[in-house]
Design an enzyme around this catalytic site. Structure first.
Site, PDB file in Angstrom:
ATOM      1  N   GLY A  77       0.846  -1.187   0.000  1.00 17.90           N
ATOM      2  CA  GLY A  77       0.000   0.000   0.000  1.00 17.90           C
ATOM      3  C   GLY A  77       0.877   1.230   0.000  1.00 17.90           C
ATOM      4  N   SER A  78       0.288   2.399   0.254  1.00 21.30           N
ATOM      5  CA  SER A  78       1.098   3.616   0.266  1.00 21.30           C
ATOM      6  C   SER A  78       0.244   4.825   0.580  1.00 21.30           C
ATOM      7  CB  SER A  78       1.775   3.872  -1.093  1.00 21.30           C
ATOM      8  OG  SER A  78       2.572   2.780  -1.491  1.00 21.30           O
ATOM      9  N   ASN A  79       0.913   5.895   0.983  1.00 18.69           N
ATOM     10  CA  ASN A  79       0.357   7.242   0.973  1.00 18.69           C
ATOM     11  C   ASN A  79       1.269   8.092   0.103  1.00 18.69           C
ATOM     12  OD1 ASN A  79      -1.551   6.707   3.214  1.00 18.69           O
ATOM     13  ND2 ASN A  79       0.279   6.767   4.495  1.00 18.69           N
TER      14      ASN A  79
END
Length: 802
Positions: A237-239
């Site tokens: 995932g990531s921001n």
């Protein structure tokens, strides 16, 4: 050819000049020979603090050589393990039943992994992709990098002794070829498609009897598909957020990238700077085995990626010939499946031979993991279409980013190469522009096509998850092509959700809809993601944070650094106060656990009331709320968890107000208290005592929180009922906060949370991990004066020995 030689000669002069500027004596001195006498590949590697290599070369093949050398020096065992995987040789060395580790596929056993990758190898899949002329296939620069990378890896093996105990004396660490590098890249490209269905591909077999007419249950399959493709359950995932110059102190752009990836194994990032004078100068993180910078920055542009919601596969439901379940019908015409028979050598056993079954749509698959079975009956089978199995263009896209001078150039690279399989791109530039584009290689499933061609199963899976199940018996249900697509059967660039020059552009693994809450993106097909649906807790918290930052204005790189380690818990801001009050109101201060026992929870009420709603290492009550929140969200359906339901008109602030009258609330509270007590953990224990990594037998406490809490600085640790959380296994990885001033050097701060090397004997095994624990950053040395000004500078001249 004459033009290329002239350019290379000019670049070589620039390279020699740069090398000549290096210190002339001492530990950091450059060797006198500017190039090896035998004319082999060569590069200069300048190591600055924390073991970050700045690789200087005269062309792409030599740059690949230096990159392969430097990666091998830090990660030889992990790299060798990956090459063993894509060669299909794990069973020969580790046995057929052991786990392959999950870095390059979802295969649960070495045998399944080997069956798939040997099949790819024997079918010549990657060779055929390499033979395609650009832009359908990879460009010349990418091929040169691959050749150089393999040569650099091999040269390091030949000239050095392996110290990492993980493979120090292993016979499976061997030289590689450029084709091995390309195969590893192929495995990364198909992670979201064939890679997540390997067990279902390699185990697929015709039904044993003609009367075997099982069919998947539509409702259960839709639920399983929704869970399978949920960001909540993803292993990556990531921001990322880009701020435009409208919000910053100096009118230039800012970018904060925070990918969430595994902390061990082959999906780790590795830091470097790659420089070909006059041609390329880029710094950032590369997935291991990758010869290019995947996320990073140059003098004018910074970018990061977030795992996107676009579904990179679809299914075709086949109507089978009643007389032969390996023959399928299209418009009444019979088509025989193609057999791919693969034999895998096995340690201490006889070779295992199995047959895979392939169709015009792709391989027959009997499931997407155990939770989503797709049985092959006498009348029906399912074929998996993965357009990224025909896409080896990802490195071309990355090179386009590396040479970009603006966000418009980033967008041009995306549109020209069309190489990214499963990520969004978020970017900012020194001119003050911002960008988010969900430019993915996706099956060309329009909502109209899904309406016309979905089978009974597809009519429930497509709305629920974006997985289309099309009628494979009708040629009219083929995917078709967009005029601006470089590959048949995928969407062209004009269909990609894109937002340019918004005050902020943010993504936290939800769809592109709320990239900017004031400018929602709409109008895209369902396969890209949802519109007007509830966002994850992490997205809600992120949008709250970055919109407030943009509204405040005057932003600098320091503001990005503060956001990364704010460690605010959005779930707590919504629920902790109500939970503490309801807890305090329980009769006798007790609640009944799931085992039927009465538990004194009065101490938990006081701890929750005093907690600071943060996941800092010193926060008391953070662990209690974490364990409680996991249990209550598992026990109470989302629709019943909140008193105020979700509203598309107010998607950031709804749903809200925890419904503490739900029986699951009291049960979760009691179970959390029981769990911590059983592990001998005080209810108000500071987080540092129970969230950490171990390096050299020493605990290094880390801040951050789990997915469901919504913390920007995400970490996921393993839970041991006897001890609580132990080793962190997933979360924040290659973090970068980038901006620009009036000078030519970008202002960048970076962190590689798990450090540069996986060798416990390396000085760079835990040095950045200790920085991460202290919430400190590395000041990037991008310009020559900064590289040469490092007191710890170490210069290594590497070359082939023939």
């Amino acid at each position: 050819m004459r033009i290329r030689t002239r350019r290379t000669a000019a670049v070589g002069i620039t390279l020699l000049t740069a090398v000549a500027l290096l210190p002339s004596s001492g530990a950091g001195a450059a060797p006198r020979d500017a190039r090896p006498s035998d004319g082999g590949l060569h590069a200069t590697i300048r190591y600055t603090e924390y073991g970050i290599p700045h690789i200087l070369a005269e062309d792409y093949e030599n740059l690949g050589f230096g990159t392969g050398w430097a990666q091998a020096a830090d990660q030889v065992c992990t790299l060798a393990d990956g090459y063993l995987t894509v060669r299909g040789e794990r069973s020969r060395h580790f046995g057929p039943d052991a786990s392959p580790g999950g870095a390059l596929s979802s295969a649960t056993t070495n045998l399944g992994s080997d069956q798939y990758f040997r099949g790819v190898r024997e079918a010549g899949t990657v060779e055929k992709l390499l033979d395609r002329p650009a832009p359908a296939g990879p460009g010349l620069r990418t091929k040169e990098l691959m050749r150089g990378f393999a040569a650099g890896y091999n040269a390091w093996l030949k000239q050095n002794r392996i110290t990492d105990p993980a493979c120090a004396k292993a016979d499976w660490v061997r030289p590689i070829t450029a084709l091995d590098v390309a195969r590893q890249g192929f495995a990364v490209q198909v992670l979201g498609g064939q890679g997540r269905a390997i067990d279902g591909i390699t185990a697929a077999a015709p039904p044993a009897t003609s009367g075997d007419d099982r069919a998947p249950d539509p409702r259960r399959t839709a639920k399983a598909a929704r869970e399978l493709f949920s960001a909540q359950n993803a292993d990556m995932g990531s921001n990322a957020v880009a701020f435009s110059g409208k919000t910053t102190a100096n009118g230039r752009g800012l970018l904060l990238g925070n990918p969430h990836y595994p902390w061990q194994g082959g999906r780790r990032f590795w830091q470097s700077q790659q420089t070909i004078p006059g041609e390329l100068n880029v710094s950032g993180g590369s997935l291991l085995g990758t010869s290019v910078v995947n996320i990073g920055f140059n003098g004018d542009v910074a970018w990061s990626h977030t795992v996107a919601t676009g579904v990179t596969l679809n299914l075709h439901q086949l109507t089978l010939d009643p007389a032969d379940p390996t023959t399928y019908l299209v418009d009444g015409k019979r088509h025989k499946m193609t057999q791919r028979t693969v034999t895998v050598p096995v340690k201490d056993g006889a070779p295992v031979t199995r047959t895979q079954w392939w169709t015009r749509y792709g391989p027959v698959v009997t499931g997407l993991g155990p939770q989503l079975p797709l049985p092959w009956s006498s009348t029906t089978a399912y074929a998996l279409n993965d357009p990224n199995a025909a896409n080896l263009r990802g490195s071309d896209t990355d090179l386009g980013f590396g040479t970009a001078r603006s966000t418009e150039d980033v967008l041009k690279a995306l549109r020209t190469t069309q190489g990214l399989p499963w990520v969004n791109t978020v970017a900012a530039d020194r001119r003050g522009h911002s960008l988010l584009s969900q430019s993915q290689v996706l099956p060309r499933i329009t909502d109209d096509l899904a309406r016309r061609c979905s089978t009974a199963l597809g009519k429930v899976t497509y709305p629920a998850s974006g997985i289309a199940v099309l009628d494979g018996s009708r040629d009219a249900c083929a995917l078709g092509s967009d005029k601006d697509a470089v590959q048949p059967g995928i969407f062209g660039p004009s269909k990609m959700p894109t937002l340019k020059d918004a005050p902020y552009a943010e993504n936290s693994n939800d769809s592109a809809w709320l990239t900017n809450a004031d400018k929602p993106l709409t109008g895209y097909e369902r396969i890209f993601g949802t519109i007007g649906t509830q966002r994850s807790m992490r997205t809600r918290g992120a949008v709250e944070d970055v919109s407030a930052m943009a509204a405040k204005g005057g932003l600098t790189v320091r503001d990005l650094q503060q956001q990364q380690f704010a460690n605010r818990v959005p779930a707590a801001d919504l629920a902790a106060e109500d939970a503490a009050k309801a807890c305090a109101a329980l009769p006798g201060g007790t609640a009944t656990g799931s085992d039927g026992k009465t538990v004194d929870v009065s101490g938990a009420c006081r701890v929750l009331a005093r907690w600071d709603h943060r996941m800092d290492t010193g926060s008391r009550g953070a662990l209690l709320f974490d364990r409680f929140w996991r249990k209550v969200t598992a026990a109470v359906p989302n629709a019943q968890l909140w008193k105020v339901p979700f509203s598309a008109a107010d998607p950031v602030r709804t749903p809200n107000t925890l419904d503490t009258a739900q029986p699951g609330f009291r049960t979760a509270l009691a179970d959390a208290v029981t769990e911590l007590t059983a592990a001998d953990i005080a209810l108000d224990a500071p987080l540092r005592e129970n969230q950490y990594v171990v390096r050299g037998r020493k605990r290094i406490p880390v801040s951050g929180g789990t997915e469901s809490l919504g913390v920007w600085n995400k970490v996921e640790a393993q839970w041991d009922p006897a001890r609580g959380y132990t080793e962190v296994v997933h979360g924040s990885s290659h973090i970068q906060a980038v901006g620009w001033s009036d000078g030519r050097c970008p202002e960048a701060r970076t962190l590689l949370t798990y450090s540069q090397s996986s060798d416990p004997l390396s000085p760079h095994y835990s040095d950045q991990t200790k920085l991460y624990a202290k919430e400190r950053w590395v000041t990037s040395r991008f310009c020559e004066k900064d590289i040469l000004g490092d007191p710890a500078l170490k210069v290594v001249r590497v070359h082939e020995r023939r």
